[in-house]
Scaffold this active site. Structure first.
Site, mmCIF file in Angstrom:
data_model
loop_
_atom_site.group_PDB
_atom_site.id
_atom_site.type_symbol
_atom_site.label_atom_id
_atom_site.label_comp_id
_atom_site.label_asym_id
_atom_site.label_seq_id
_atom_site.Cartn_x
_atom_site.Cartn_y
_atom_site.Cartn_z
ATOM 1 N N LYS A 56 36.570 11.352 -6.009
ATOM 2 C CA LYS A 56 36.856 11.344 -7.451
ATOM 3 C C LYS A 56 36.024 10.274 -8.156
ATOM 4 C CE LYS A 56 41.596 12.962 -6.823
ATOM 5 N NZ LYS A 56 43.022 12.599 -6.928
ATOM 6 N N CYS A 99 41.544 7.476 -7.492
ATOM 7 C CA CYS A 99 42.798 7.285 -6.763
ATOM 8 C C CYS A 99 43.307 8.613 -6.229
ATOM 9 C CB CYS A 99 43.901 6.744 -7.672
ATOM 10 S SG CYS A 99 43.416 5.446 -8.762
ATOM 11 N N ASP A 100 44.089 8.530 -5.169
ATOM 12 C CA ASP A 100 44.808 9.701 -4.693
ATOM 13 C C ASP A 100 46.067 9.254 -3.972
ATOM 14 O OD1 ASP A 100 44.503 12.718 -4.559
ATOM 15 O OD2 ASP A 100 45.135 12.212 -2.514
ATOM 16 N N THR A 101 47.123 10.064 -4.099
ATOM 17 C CA THR A 101 48.411 9.766 -3.472
ATOM 18 C C THR A 101 48.911 11.004 -2.752
ATOM 19 O OG1 THR A 101 48.947 8.188 -5.229
ATOM 20 C CG2 THR A 101 50.794 9.015 -3.923
ATOM 21 N N GLY A 113 45.337 5.884 -1.929
ATOM 22 C CA GLY A 113 44.004 5.351 -1.714
ATOM 23 C C GLY A 113 43.342 5.063 -3.049
#
Length: 186
Positions: free
Chosen positions: A52, A68-70, A104
């Protein structure tokens, strides 16, 4: 001052980033979030966060871009439910159990790169079918990993949490502050 770009369409991440009291812009990424439920969670969130950030950094080469990623993990990675049936399955799986939320973060600033992963344990109360159906009917379960939002109606399911609450929301803002400050000399 360095321009900061949040590579996310999430209103929750936008709100959390505003806590840093730094000017920033939002530019959602078009990076495709692909993974297998059996993949290694910390590798998935970091790969997606990096993808991203890199996608948006192409448009803003002189800015500090935050990706970001969750994800939620309970035996396997639980992504965002595509429909009510998937949401129901996920919430039943999380009921009366502890699961792990991984977030992350990747910050790209020119040739500099800062990356980190946060892990938080969340335990749910036992959920009744009435609880699950009412939550699904509210619509809050969609567009959220694991089919719940801890910052909204999903808070009623949480028995305890061990780790960074804001990481579960989608952006570990306290750690982000500490990681971005030396990068941008602020």
């Amino acid at each position: 001052m360095t321009e900061i770009i949040l590579a996310s369409a999430s209103p929750r991440r936008k709100e959390l980033l505003s806590y840093l009291n730094l000017p920033f812009k939002v530019q959602p990424s078009s990076f495709e979030e692909l993974f297998s439920p059996a993949d290694v969670p910390e590798e998935v969130v970091l790969r997606l966060a990096k993808g991203k950030a890199a996608d948006v950094a192409q448009q803003y080469p002189d800015a500090a871009v935050i990706g970001c990623d969750t994800i939620v993990v309970c035996e396997q990675i639980l992504g965002k439910p595509r429909n009510e049936k998937e949401a129901e399955l996920m919430l039943n799986q999380l009921s009366d159990r502890t699961h792990t939320v991984w977030t992350g973060v990747s910050i790209l600033y020119g040739k500099k790169r800062v990356e980190f992963v946060e892990r938080t344990e969340v335990t749910f109360w036992p959920l009744t079918q009435k609880d699950i159906q009412a939550y699904i009917k509210s619509g809050d379960c969609f567009d959220k990993a694991g089919a719940y939002g801890i910052q909204s109606g999903g808070a009623l399911f949480v028995r305890k949490i061990h780790g960074d609450y804001y990481s579960v929301v989608g952006l570990p803002v306290a750690r982000l502050k500490r990681e971005i400050a030396p990068l941008l000399s602020i």
